[in-house]
Design a protein around this motif. Structure first.
Motif, PDB file in Angstrom:
ATOM      1  N   THR A   1       0.335  -1.057   0.336  1.00 47.96           N
ATOM      2  CA  THR A   1       0.095   0.119  -0.507  1.00 47.96           C
ATOM      3  C   THR A   1       0.583   0.852   0.342  1.00 47.96           C
ATOM      4  O   THR A   1       1.497   1.289   0.884  1.00 47.96           O
ATOM      5  N   ILE A   2       0.777   1.643  -0.337  1.00 43.46           N
ATOM      6  CA  ILE A   2       1.105   3.084  -0.973  1.00 43.46           C
ATOM      7  C   ILE A   2       0.941   4.605  -0.801  1.00 43.46           C
ATOM      8  O   ILE A   2      -0.226   4.371  -1.821  1.00 43.46           O
TER       9      ILE A   2
ATOM     10  N   THR B   1      -2.924   0.380  -4.052  1.00 42.58           N
ATOM     11  CA  THR B   1      -2.681  -1.482  -3.444  1.00 42.58           C
ATOM     12  C   THR B   1      -2.543  -1.867  -4.570  1.00 42.58           C
ATOM     13  O   THR B   1      -3.238  -2.304  -5.638  1.00 42.58           O
ATOM     14  N   ILE B   2      -0.846  -2.219  -4.215  1.00 39.65           N
ATOM     15  CA  ILE B   2      -0.558  -3.529  -5.259  1.00 39.65           C
ATOM     16  C   ILE B   2      -0.696  -4.841  -5.111  1.00 39.65           C
ATOM     17  O   ILE B   2       0.257  -4.833  -3.881  1.00 39.65           O
ATOM     18  N   GLU B   3      -1.297  -5.790  -5.281  1.00 39.99           N
ATOM     19  CA  GLU B   3      -1.386  -7.341  -5.229  1.00 39.99           C
ATOM     20  C   GLU B   3      -0.166  -7.735  -5.820  1.00 39.99           C
ATOM     21  O   GLU B   3      -0.065  -7.959  -6.955  1.00 39.99           O
ATOM     22  N   ILE B   4       1.265  -8.536  -4.956  1.00 38.66           N
ATOM     23  CA  ILE B   4       1.789  -8.789  -5.277  1.00 38.66           C
ATOM     24  C   ILE B   4       1.602 -10.329  -5.026  1.00 38.66           C
ATOM     25  O   ILE B   4       1.597 -11.272  -3.984  1.00 38.66           O
ATOM     26  N   SER B   5       2.097 -11.522  -6.615  1.00 46.04           N
ATOM     27  CA  SER B   5       2.294 -12.497  -6.692  1.00 46.04           C
ATOM     28  C   SER B   5       3.274 -13.704  -6.936  1.00 46.04           C
ATOM     29  O   SER B   5       4.199 -12.350  -7.049  1.00 46.04           O
ATOM     30  N   ALA B   6       3.864 -14.260  -6.360  1.00 46.35           N
ATOM     31  CA  ALA B   6       5.180 -15.789  -6.259  1.00 46.35           C
ATOM     32  C   ALA B   6       5.581 -14.979  -7.682  1.00 46.35           C
ATOM     33  O   ALA B   6       6.841 -15.210  -7.425  1.00 46.35           O
ATOM     34  N   ASP B   7       5.024 -15.353  -8.547  1.00 47.70           N
ATOM     35  CA  ASP B   7       5.289 -15.260 -10.324  1.00 47.70           C
ATOM     36  C   ASP B   7       5.536 -14.023 -10.888  1.00 47.70           C
ATOM     37  O   ASP B   7       6.261 -13.537 -12.051  1.00 47.70           O
ATOM     38  N   ASP B   8       5.499 -12.670 -10.195  1.00 44.07           N
ATOM     39  CA  ASP B   8       5.626 -11.511 -10.413  1.00 44.07           C
ATOM     40  C   ASP B   8       7.569 -11.385 -10.324  1.00 44.07           C
ATOM     41  O   ASP B   8       7.572 -11.827  -9.148  1.00 44.07           O
ATOM     42  N   SER B   9       7.612 -10.664 -11.057  1.00 45.72           N
ATOM     43  CA  SER B   9       9.244 -10.399 -11.421  1.00 45.72           C
ATOM     44  C   SER B   9       9.236  -8.993 -10.802  1.00 45.72           C
ATOM     45  O   SER B   9       8.583  -8.026 -10.233  1.00 45.72           O
ATOM     46  N   LEU B  10      11.081  -8.155 -10.651  1.00 52.33           N
ATOM     47  CA  LEU B  10      10.954  -7.278  -9.648  1.00 52.33           C
ATOM     48  C   LEU B  10      10.227  -6.536 -11.028  1.00 52.33           C
ATOM     49  O   LEU B  10       9.879  -5.106 -10.469  1.00 52.33           O
TER      50      LEU B  10
ATOM     51  N   ASP C   1       6.170  -2.777 -13.425  1.00 50.55           N
ATOM     52  CA  ASP C   1       5.056  -2.422 -14.218  1.00 50.55           C
ATOM     53  C   ASP C   1       3.732  -2.128 -13.500  1.00 50.55           C
ATOM     54  O   ASP C   1       2.768  -1.287 -13.986  1.00 50.55           O
ATOM     55  N   LYS C   2       3.678  -3.061 -12.858  1.00 48.78           N
ATOM     56  CA  LYS C   2       1.935  -2.675 -11.850  1.00 48.78           C
ATOM     57  C   LYS C   2       1.826  -1.944 -11.733  1.00 48.78           C
ATOM     58  O   LYS C   2       0.946  -0.626 -11.321  1.00 48.78           O
ATOM     59  N   ILE C   3       3.323  -0.918  -9.953  1.00 49.59           N
ATOM     60  CA  ILE C   3       3.014   0.880  -9.813  1.00 49.59           C
ATOM     61  C   ILE C   3       2.378   1.382 -10.520  1.00 49.59           C
ATOM     62  O   ILE C   3       1.987   2.627 -10.816  1.00 49.59           O
ATOM     63  N   ASN C   4       3.060   0.729 -12.396  1.00 57.06           N
ATOM     64  CA  ASN C   4       2.686   2.781 -13.238  1.00 57.06           C
ATOM     65  C   ASN C   4       1.778   2.102 -14.188  1.00 57.06           C
ATOM     66  O   ASN C   4       1.347   2.843 -14.321  1.00 57.06           O
ATOM     67  N   ALA C   5       1.254   1.056 -13.423  1.00 55.50           N
ATOM     68  CA  ALA C   5      -0.090   1.060 -14.668  1.00 55.50           C
ATOM     69  C   ALA C   5      -1.303   1.419 -13.844  1.00 55.50           C
ATOM     70  O   ALA C   5      -1.826   1.688 -14.352  1.00 55.50           O
ATOM     71  N   GLU C   6      -1.316   1.983 -12.331  1.00 52.85           N
ATOM     72  CA  GLU C   6      -1.983   2.311 -11.807  1.00 52.85           C
ATOM     73  C   GLU C   6      -1.898   3.852 -11.945  1.00 52.85           C
ATOM     74  O   GLU C   6      -1.062   4.666 -12.356  1.00 52.85           O
TER      75      GLU C   6
END
Length: 675
Positions: free
Chosen positions: A133-134, A163-172, A177-182
């Motif tokens: 959560t940012i 708020t970014i949901e991070i899963s095990a298969d997410d890379s750095l 990319d998830k943050i920037n997509a918001e």
């Protein structure tokens, strides 16, 4: 029988009947064809002349455009010395005139964090799970003793958290990319540092746009930056720009400054404490003056074109020549209307309301001239009144009414009108039933969920979380939590949370009967502890009143005159709390009135188009007449040809008979030869 009639008729080859028929048909056609050709030539010449007229009107109308814009009379100029400290970007037409000194004490910078988590491959699955959560806001540091130690964080209610949901298969890289997509002012970048990859987060510049990052799983501790856990490295603090204007210090979140010197936008390039940059903003009357001169020159060009088309002039040999539209009544009426407007007062302007007041006069030949002394006197001493002559003007007698020109003002009648505001506009709201008391969702756990409906849009279920010792802390959290809801953002329905007395109040940002705020769901502890257990809901109210003695239509904070009434097309914005009688005025200005007149001439159903349609219809009629004439002449040709063919046959028959009679007497019995 050498002198027989057959011989006299040229038996067999004496007459060229084809040529004779053509000549007879041509003689018959000539007067009718001449009338058609003459009429067609006249009409085509008129069409061409109207094309020339339309082009001249359009060119003249383009010259009116600057004069019909009030900004032309608010033009400003600025002179900033060469410097690398600031860069001037734009200067608005109504920039505040004056002398200024600017000092750049500090430039704004972004808050930047770098994760302690590293990866040798930025695209490999990181094996991390949880939620980040940012939030954006302002950090308080332990200054001056420990300026790098975090004390507390105050969320910026005007910024969008995520708020970014991070899963095990997410890379750095995937996390970045998830943050920037918001849709937020948070940016993430993957950097290669000493052979390993790290995540950098940056926010918008400014002290109140700093980052707070929390995680709900220890897997993500390397990305946390909050008062409890801050394993991310703060590489740069968020800092406001500090600028001194004539000695007064002002702070801004960005280095693009457009609200310090009204109307001037400039960029801060670097800090240079103590160094003063002096400049002046002055009126630029030259822009308006040149526009007026261009108008006079353009009118004279238009007048000469119209006069040559509709009048009678002398050629180089001093012979009288008529213009191509000299007998066209529509063109002459058009010219008369333009000349009448040149000499008339401007509707809606009471005094100093004609071109002659500015020193623009009509000469004996119909063109305009500028009387320089009068013109310069008007520009120097009565510039505001000059602007009122040329450009559109609106005004109201009270500050709580703002008059603007709407999209349906093409037929609005200039003048002064009266009005009465009987009901002032209000916003919908809901206010807590009890005064504020401290709330701690940790010490007093329970159901702090709630949902709010704003102007018909309901939020998702929201959860209040935190320790709120003051009403201001709760106010800030509620406004940020509600306005960051995805449903409200999609419909653009937002609220302001205010403190009224000691009560928390949620208020819509729009006015009118559609403005409403209500709790659609509340958890038990939210209801009890946040003091919304007995809220009072108030629906917004539309502005109401009369304009020019007739009931006006109210929509939110806007009053509209009755449909098709004289002031219809004007929009009146009413400030909350304004009631009572007022007057307001509207004028298109000379340029606006002339532009409107030319628009009517050039419209698809205007004077010129109607006349062109009439001419084209006549040309179509000529084509029909030509077709009919050709048909008649073809029939005449066929009839004459048939007659002469019959004649040729008779002659041929006579020739044959004549040949058979030759020597007949010599062959008769009991006759003797002439020999």
């Amino acid at each position: 029988m050498d002198n027989s009639i057959v011989s006299a008729l040229g038996g067999g080859s004496g007459i060229d009947t084809t040529s004779l028929v053509k000549q007879l048909v041509d003689v018959q056609r000539a007067p009718q064809q001449q009338r058609l050709d003459s009429k067609k030539e006249t009409l085509e010449t008129q069409i061409s002349a109207y094309g020339t007229l339309k082009s001249s009107l359009s060119e003249f109308q383009n010259l009116l455009s600057p004069l019909s814009n009030s900004d032309t009379f608010k033009a400003r100029s600025v002179s900033i010395p060469d410097t690398t400290i600031i860069t001037a970007n734009t200067l608005a037409a109504d920039a505040q005139v004056g002398n200024y000194q600017v000092q750049v004490e500090e430039v704004a910078q972004q808050h930047s964090l770098v994760s302690s988590y590293t990866a040798s491959d930025k695209d490999a699955a990181a094996g991390l799970t949880g939620n980040l959560t940012i939030k954006l806001g302002a950090w308080t540091y332990d200054e001056p003793a420990n300026p790098d130690d975090l004390v507390s964080f105050a969320e910026n209610e005007n910024q969008t958290g995520l708020t970014i949901e991070i899963s095990a298969d997410d890379s750095l890289q995937g996390i970045a990319d998830k943050i920037n997509a918001e849709e937020s002012d948070v940016q993430a970048t993957v950097l290669l540092v000493d052979g390993n990859y790290q995540l950098m987060m940056s926010s918008a510049s400014g002290k109140n746009n700093a980052l707070e990052v929390t995680a709900d799983n220890t897997d993500l501790d390397g990305f946390q930056f909050n008062a409890t856990t801050h394993l991310m490295t703060e590489t740069q603090k968020g800092v406001d720009a500090e600028v001194k204007i004539n000695g007064l210090s002002v702070f801004r979140e960005t280095n693009e400054v457009d609200d310090v010197v009204p109307g001037l936008s400039f960029s801060l390039n670097k800090a240079s404490p103590g160094e003063k940059i002096t400049f002046s903003i002055t009126e630029d009357k030259g822009t308006a003056e040149q526009s007026v001169r261009d108008f006079v020159e353009g009118y004279n060009s238009l007048f000469n074109t119209m006069n040559s088309l509709t009048g009678v002039t002398r050629d180089e040999e001093n012979n009288l020549t008529s213009g191509d539209l000299s007998r066209d009544g529509s063109a002459k009426v058009l010219m008369t209307q333009i000349r009448n407007m040149i000499g008339s007062s401007v509707p809606g302007v009471d005094t100093f309301n004609a071109l002659t007041n500015v020193g623009i006069r009509t000469t004996l030949d119909g063109t305009l001239e500028i009387i320089e002394d009068d013109f310069q006197s008007a520009m120097d001493d009565r510039f505001t009144e000059v602007a009122a002559i040329f450009a559109p003007q609106t005004s109201a007698s009270v500050t709580g009414v703002d008059v603007s020109i709407g999209s349906y003002a093409v037929n609005t009648v200039p003048g002064t009108y009266s009005g009465t505001i009987t009901t002032s506009p209000t916003k919908g709201s809901v206010i807590a039933g009890d005064d504020f008391a401290a709330v701690d969702t940790v010490l007093s756990p329970g159901d702090y969920t709630f949902a709010v409906t704003v102007n018909g849009t309901t939020t998702e279920t929201l959860t209040l979380d935190g320790n709120f010792n003051t009403a201001e802390e709760l106010r800030t959290e509620l406004q940020s939590l509600i306005n960051n809801d995805t449903n409200l953002k999609a419909s653009n329905d937002f609220i302001d949370v205010v403190i009224e007395g000691d009560k928390i109040k949620l208020q819509s940002r729009v006015y009118g009967s559609d403005s409403k705020v209500e709790f659609s769901a509340v958890g038990a502890q939210f209801d009890d502890n946040v003091l919304f257990n007995n809220p009072t809901e108030t629906t917004g109210v539309d502005a109401a009143g009369t304009i020019n003695g007739e009931a006006a239509f109210g929509a939110g904070d806007v009053l509209l005159p009755k449909l098709d009434s004289d002031p219809y097309g004007l929009n009146l914005s009413i400030q909350e709390g304004t009631t009572g009688d007022f007057t307001f005025n509207f004028s298109r200005g000379f340029a606006g009135e002339m532009t409107r007149l030319i628009d009517q001439f050039l419209a698809s159903d205007g004077t010129i188009s109607i006349r062109e349609d009439s001419i084209n219809n006549q040309l179509t009629g000529i084509e029909d007449d030509q077709t009919e004439l050709d048909r008649k002449m073809e029939k005449l040709n066929d009839r004459l040809t048939a007659q002469y063919i019959a004649m040729e046959r008779i002659i041929s028959s006579l020739q044959t008979t004549g040949s058979s009679l030759d020597g007949l007497a010599d062959r008769l019995p009991f006759t003797a030869s002439n020999n």
